[in-house]
Enzyme design. Structure first.
Site, PDB file in Angstrom:
ATOM      1  CG  HIS A 449      -2.277   0.623   0.909  1.00 11.47           C
ATOM      2  ND1 HIS A 449      -2.473   1.600  -0.043  1.00 11.47           N
ATOM      3  CD2 HIS A 449      -3.513   0.392   1.442  1.00 11.47           C
ATOM      4  CE1 HIS A 449      -3.730   1.958  -0.074  1.00 11.47           C
ATOM      5  NE2 HIS A 449      -4.401   1.235   0.813  1.00 11.47           N
ATOM      6  NE  ARG A 450       6.482   0.086   1.404  1.00  7.36           N
ATOM      7  CZ  ARG A 450       7.705  -0.430   1.450  1.00  7.36           C
ATOM      8  NH1 ARG A 450       8.642   0.157   2.189  1.00  7.36           N
ATOM      9  NH2 ARG A 450       7.987  -1.513   0.754  1.00  7.36           N
TER      10      ARG A 450
END
Length: 477
Positions: A449-450
């Site tokens: 999710h970065r």
């Protein structure tokens, strides 16, 4: 005059720091030629056979099978000028056990003569580098010479013994009647200890009863050295059986299992994982597959559902490149890859490995099917090389082959997403308001999710699902 050269454990893959000696293909006194395979090792990625860089006569093996040693540690000495004053084979048979440098697990590298270090030129393609990764030295008491050394070797040999488990490759166990006059072995049922066929033949030729020996190899395997010591009257007595521990079995954490554990822990606690799921009616894909299998173009090709999944992933990545990128923490950059090195998670006898299909985005469905078949066969045979398991950009784990519907896969380090491809099952499904039995599977996408937002992850998963639900959708991409 003899000229001795020591062969150090090479770095067979970038960043290798240690490896386990699986088996020796030579023994002291054997003549070897350039590029002859002399030893098989297991790194954190794969089993690798190492050739000898020189021709000559083996004079000493510095480490035993089953021992783990650091890169750069001399493991073999060769006399490259045996015509000078080569020692005879009989005088060398005991060198492995009698040399202090060969004592297993003593925690220190066997030093090579200074003049010799400058001359060591391992074959092109592998060899310890001047900048090889270094590890903290293992702690272990030095083994003294003389009777104390023999006692220390007995203790160390006992540490190599394993509880019952899968036999090492090439090792046999059999049940034979005890020879007349043989001393009781103490082994229930008359079982002969583990030994490879050549060792069993050597014992028969020398008149050595294997039941009276304690194997010094991995999992208690009896080695040639054990048999030769017994023939010379210096064999170790069998160790007393260990007390029962409630059915427990302890196996050292090493090799592929150790590397996998470290990578998964690092990924799980570094990349914030998000997993999304999608259930797909793949009936059209399965029907299309049957039509292709009967066509001349795909005749003789093993066309699996995984090949369709791989093709769908390659096509979908072009629309959502974020799932094929990498997060570079040190440089504070996101690295987008214009190529797809597709990793396929494969379960092997040595553990989970992830070989890659290089440039999967440029391959046709037939080429992908052929590449997957070759990759799987190589992995099953344990022949996957370390270079084939690095630099991946995206991974598929085919849990469906185990009858599993789906899971929450962990992203491989250096990648940003992984797709779990579940089992294809006959399932009640609503089609145009009517319930029909359809071919249905589940997909699970884990992403970092970065660099992959929920929208991007969802769009990619939806694209893969659409391509599997109706392969004709590919015409619109």
């Amino acid at each position: 005059m003899p000229e001795f050269k020591s062969f150090p454990l090479p770095d067979t893959a970038e960043g290798l720091t240690e490896a386990e000696i699986l088996s020796w293909h030579v023994e002291p006194g054997d003549a070897v030629t350039v590029n002859q395979i002399v030893v098989e090792i297991e790194t954190a990625k794969a089993a690798v056979e190492l050739p000898c860089p020189w021709a000559g006569v083996v004079t000493e093996l510095h480490v035993r099978a089953g021992q783990t040693v650091d890169v750069g540690t001399p493991i073999l000495t060769v006399d490259v000028d045996p015509d000078g004053a080569a020692p005879d084979k009989g005088s060398l048979n005991g060198s492995l056990s009698s040399s202090p440098s060969s004592s297993p697990n003593n925690g220190t590298a066997v030093p090579a003569p200074a003049a010799e270090e400058e001359e060591m030129k391992p074959l092109v393609g592998y060899g310890s580098k001047a900048t090889s990764a270094k590890r903290r030295a293992r702690k272990g008491p030095a083994v003294p010479a003389g009777p104390a050394a023999e006692a220390a070797q007995v203790t160390v040999a006992a540490a190599f013994e394993r509880a019952p488990g899968p036999l090492p490759e090439g090792v046999e166990a059999s049940v034979l009647p005890a020879p007349p006059g043989a001393a009781p072995s103490g082994l229930p049922g008359g079982h002969v200890p583990l030994a490879k066929p050549p060792v069993r033949k050597l014992a028969k030729d020398l008149g050595v009863d294997l039941r009276a020996l304690a194997g010094s190899g991995a999992q208690g395997v009896i080695t040639r050295d054990d048999v030769q010591q017994a023939a010379a009257g210096t064999a170790r007595a069998p160790a007393a059986p260990a007390p029962a521990v409630g059915g427990e079995r302890r196996v050292p954490i090493k090799g592929v299992r150790k590397a996998t554990a470290a990578a998964m822990v690092s990924s799980a606690f570094t990349a914030p994982h998000v997993t999304e799921f999608l259930t797909v009616d793949v009936t059209p894909m399965m029907e299309f597959r049957e039509r292709l299998k009967s066509s001349r173009r795909f005749r003789g090709v093993k066309l699996t559902p995984l090949a369709f999944c791989a093709k769908a992933v390659a096509l979908a990545i072009a629309r959502t490149p974020e799932v094929n990128a990498a997060w570079d923490e040190a440089a504070q950059e996101i690295v987008y890859k214009d190529y797809v090195h597709l990793g396929i998670a494969a379960a092997t006898p040595r553990g989970l490995i992830v070989p890659k299909v290089r440039n999967a985005e440029s391959l046709s469905l037939r080429e992908l099917a052929e590449a997957l078949e070759a990759l799987t066969a190589t992995a099953r045979d344990g022949k996957t090389q370390p270079a084939e398991m690095v630099d991946g950009t995206f991974t598929i784990t085919n849990v469906g082959v185990f009858g599993v519907d789906t899971g929450t896969p962990i992203i491989n380090p250096g990648e940003s997403a992984i797709l779990a491809f579940g089992a294809i099952r006959d399932t009640p499904w609503v089609v145009d308001g009517e319930i029909e039995v359809r071919k249905v599977c589940q997909l699970a996408l884990s992403f970092d999710h970065r660099l992959v937002d929920g929208q991007q992850g969802s769009e990619f998963l939806a694209d893969v699902g659409a391509l599997l639900a109706d392969p004709a959708v590919a015409m619109t991409y």
